[in-house]
Write a protein that holds these residues in place. Structure first.
Motif, PDB file in Angstrom:
ATOM      1  N   ARG A   1      -3.170   5.299  15.299  1.00 33.66           N
ATOM      2  CA  ARG A   1      -3.269   4.905  13.890  1.00 33.66           C
ATOM      3  C   ARG A   1      -3.772   3.475  13.730  1.00 33.66           C
ATOM      4  N   PHE A   2      -3.414   2.595  14.657  1.00 32.84           N
ATOM      5  CA  PHE A   2      -3.796   1.182  14.575  1.00 32.84           C
ATOM      6  C   PHE A   2      -4.847   0.885  15.644  1.00 32.84           C
ATOM      7  N   THR A   3      -5.733  -0.073  15.332  1.00 32.32           N
ATOM      8  CA  THR A   3      -6.738  -0.516  16.286  1.00 32.32           C
ATOM      9  C   THR A   3      -6.812  -2.037  16.293  1.00 32.32           C
ATOM     10  N   ILE A   4      -6.654  -2.621  17.467  1.00 34.72           N
ATOM     11  CA  ILE A   4      -6.778  -4.074  17.615  1.00 34.72           C
ATOM     12  C   ILE A   4      -8.190  -4.386  18.101  1.00 34.72           C
TER      13      ILE A   4
ATOM     14  N   VAL B   1       0.852  -1.185   0.000  1.00 33.04           N
ATOM     15  CA  VAL B   1       0.000   0.000   0.000  1.00 33.04           C
ATOM     16  C   VAL B   1       0.889   1.235   0.000  1.00 33.04           C
ATOM     17  N   GLN B   2       0.365   2.322  -0.497  1.00 38.32           N
ATOM     18  CA  GLN B   2       1.114   3.572  -0.463  1.00 38.32           C
ATOM     19  C   GLN B   2       0.960   4.249   0.890  1.00 38.32           C
ATOM     20  N   ALA B   3       1.910   5.079   1.217  1.00 40.23           N
ATOM     21  CA  ALA B   3       1.871   5.819   2.473  1.00 40.23           C
ATOM     22  C   ALA B   3       0.554   6.578   2.584  1.00 40.23           C
ATOM     23  N   GLY B   4      -0.017   6.538   3.770  1.00 41.46           N
ATOM     24  CA  GLY B   4      -1.315   7.164   4.008  1.00 41.46           C
ATOM     25  C   GLY B   4      -2.485   6.222   3.836  1.00 41.46           C
ATOM     26  N   GLY B   5      -2.233   5.052   3.269  1.00 43.30           N
ATOM     27  CA  GLY B   5      -3.293   4.083   3.046  1.00 43.30           C
ATOM     28  C   GLY B   5      -3.594   3.237   4.269  1.00 43.30           C
ATOM     29  N   SER B   6      -4.475   2.274   4.078  1.00 44.90           N
ATOM     30  CA  SER B   6      -4.932   1.425   5.185  1.00 44.90           C
ATOM     31  C   SER B   6      -4.888  -0.048   4.779  1.00 44.90           C
ATOM     32  N   LEU B   7      -4.705  -0.884   5.788  1.00 44.44           N
ATOM     33  CA  LEU B   7      -4.816  -2.332   5.633  1.00 44.44           C
ATOM     34  C   LEU B   7      -5.460  -2.898   6.883  1.00 44.44           C
ATOM     35  N   ARG B   8      -6.116  -4.036   6.740  1.00 50.17           N
ATOM     36  CA  ARG B   8      -6.701  -4.720   7.883  1.00 50.17           C
ATOM     37  C   ARG B   8      -6.187  -6.147   7.920  1.00 50.17           C
ATOM     38  N   LEU B   9      -5.458  -6.459   8.970  1.00 52.35           N
ATOM     39  CA  LEU B   9      -4.955  -7.808   9.161  1.00 52.35           C
ATOM     40  C   LEU B   9      -5.946  -8.618   9.990  1.00 52.35           C
TER      41      LEU B   9
ATOM     42  N   ASP C   1     -16.926 -14.579  18.367  1.00 54.90           N
ATOM     43  CA  ASP C   1     -17.786 -15.564  17.717  1.00 54.90           C
ATOM     44  C   ASP C   1     -17.056 -16.282  16.588  1.00 54.90           C
ATOM     45  N   LYS C   2     -16.135 -15.573  15.936  1.00 58.18           N
ATOM     46  CA  LYS C   2     -15.412 -16.160  14.818  1.00 58.18           C
ATOM     47  C   LYS C   2     -13.982 -16.520  15.191  1.00 58.18           C
ATOM     48  N   ASP C   3     -13.653 -16.376  16.494  1.00 53.98           N
ATOM     49  CA  ASP C   3     -12.295 -16.678  16.950  1.00 53.98           C
ATOM     50  C   ASP C   3     -11.271 -15.981  16.061  1.00 53.98           C
ATOM     51  N   THR C   4     -11.478 -14.700  15.853  1.00 56.07           N
ATOM     52  CA  THR C   4     -10.616 -13.943  14.957  1.00 56.07           C
ATOM     53  C   THR C   4     -10.139 -12.662  15.630  1.00 56.07           C
ATOM     54  N   LEU C   5      -8.874 -12.363  15.412  1.00 58.26           N
ATOM     55  CA  LEU C   5      -8.273 -11.130  15.889  1.00 58.26           C
ATOM     56  C   LEU C   5      -7.990 -10.244  14.682  1.00 58.26           C
ATOM     57  N   HIS C   6      -8.237  -8.941  14.824  1.00 57.16           N
ATOM     58  CA  HIS C   6      -8.009  -8.016  13.723  1.00 57.16           C
ATOM     59  C   HIS C   6      -7.021  -6.924  14.130  1.00 57.16           C
ATOM     60  N   LEU C   7      -6.385  -6.349  13.128  1.00 56.65           N
ATOM     61  CA  LEU C   7      -5.586  -5.153  13.327  1.00 56.65           C
ATOM     62  C   LEU C   7      -5.895  -4.196  12.181  1.00 56.65           C
ATOM     63  N   GLN C   8      -6.621  -3.137  12.482  1.00 55.78           N
ATOM     64  CA  GLN C   8      -6.910  -2.108  11.490  1.00 55.78           C
ATOM     65  C   GLN C   8      -5.758  -1.111  11.505  1.00 55.78           C
ATOM     66  N   MET C   9      -5.114  -0.947  10.366  1.00 50.34           N
ATOM     67  CA  MET C   9      -3.952  -0.074  10.272  1.00 50.34           C
ATOM     68  C   MET C   9      -4.277   1.079   9.330  1.00 50.34           C
ATOM     69  N   ASN C  10      -4.318   2.287   9.867  1.00 51.70           N
ATOM     70  CA  ASN C  10      -4.606   3.486   9.080  1.00 51.70           C
ATOM     71  C   ASN C  10      -3.382   4.389   9.038  1.00 51.70           C
ATOM     72  N   SER C  11      -3.406   5.330   8.112  1.00 56.92           N
ATOM     73  CA  SER C  11      -2.314   6.305   7.980  1.00 56.92           C
ATOM     74  C   SER C  11      -0.959   5.613   7.987  1.00 56.92           C
ATOM     75  N   LEU C  12      -0.841   4.585   7.173  1.00 57.78           N
ATOM     76  CA  LEU C  12       0.382   3.783   7.161  1.00 57.78           C
ATOM     77  C   LEU C  12       1.577   4.595   6.675  1.00 57.78           C
ATOM     78  N   LYS C  13       2.725   4.290   7.253  1.00 55.25           N
ATOM     79  CA  LYS C  13       3.975   4.968   6.932  1.00 55.25           C
ATOM     80  C   LYS C  13       4.981   3.940   6.408  1.00 55.25           C
ATOM     81  N   PRO C  14       5.963   4.368   5.629  1.00 57.42           N
ATOM     82  CA  PRO C  14       6.978   3.417   5.151  1.00 57.42           C
ATOM     83  C   PRO C  14       7.657   2.650   6.295  1.00 57.42           C
TER      84      PRO C  14
ATOM     85  N   THR D   1       3.920  -4.031   3.236  1.00 58.60           N
ATOM     86  CA  THR D   1       4.895  -3.150   2.592  1.00 58.60           C
ATOM     87  C   THR D   1       4.225  -1.814   2.294  1.00 58.60           C
ATOM     88  N   VAL D   2       4.823  -0.739   2.805  1.00 55.74           N
ATOM     89  CA  VAL D   2       4.283   0.607   2.611  1.00 55.74           C
ATOM     90  C   VAL D   2       5.296   1.411   1.818  1.00 55.74           C
ATOM     91  N   SER D   3       4.886   1.892   0.667  1.00 57.73           N
ATOM     92  CA  SER D   3       5.784   2.663  -0.191  1.00 57.73           C
ATOM     93  C   SER D   3       5.512   4.150  -0.048  1.00 57.73           C
TER      94      SER D   3
END
Length: 132
Positions: A70-73, A12-20, A78-91, A129-131
């Motif tokens: 910037r990040f939220t865990i 993703v480019q800098a400033g973008g978001s990903l959700r793990l 119910d789905k036995d799932t952990l998330h990590l929302q990552m916003n305003s990503l930096k290189p 990877t953050v470009s």
């Protein structure tokens, strides 16, 4: 035995978001003994760094100074799932991200974030990877 499988990494480019996401599976007795979960990251030649953690019974969270605000865990029990929302990503967020889980004995999510023990279960990792 507990298995952790991460997904959601990518480029993703800098400033973008990903959700793990991290799906947790295993024997009921082992899953019932998970008290803490978290996300850690590592780049080649560097030590592993705690990013975010959660005390699962109370949803109390902790973050590293590098990612707080910037990040939220979060967890989906119910789905036995952990998330990590990552916003305003930096290189400098570029790394392999690992999901982790462990039992009691930490005294809080902050200690799990900083001092995971040898008993900690780890996923196989997902690359972010953050470009610029």
């Amino acid at each position: 035995e507990v298995q952790l499988v991460e997904s959601g990494g990518g480029s993703v480019q800098a400033g973008g978001s990903l959700r793990l996401s991290c799906v947790v599976s295993g024997e009921i007795g082992d899953l019932d003994n998970i008290f803490y979960m978290g996300w850690f990251r590592q780049t080649p030649g560097e030590d592993r760094e705690g990013v975010a953690s959660i005390e699962t019974a109370y949803a109390k969270t902790s973050y590293s100074f590098a990612v707080e605000d910037r990040f939220t865990i979060s967890q989906d029990k119910d789905k036995d799932t952990l998330h990590l929302q990552m916003n305003s990503l930096k290189p400098e967020d570029t790394a392999t991200y690992y999901c982790a889980a462990d039992g009691p004995g930490y005294g809080g999510s902050w200690y799990f974030l900083r001092y995971p023990k040898s008993t900690t279960y780890w996923g196989q990792g997902t690359q972010v990877t953050v470009s610029s």
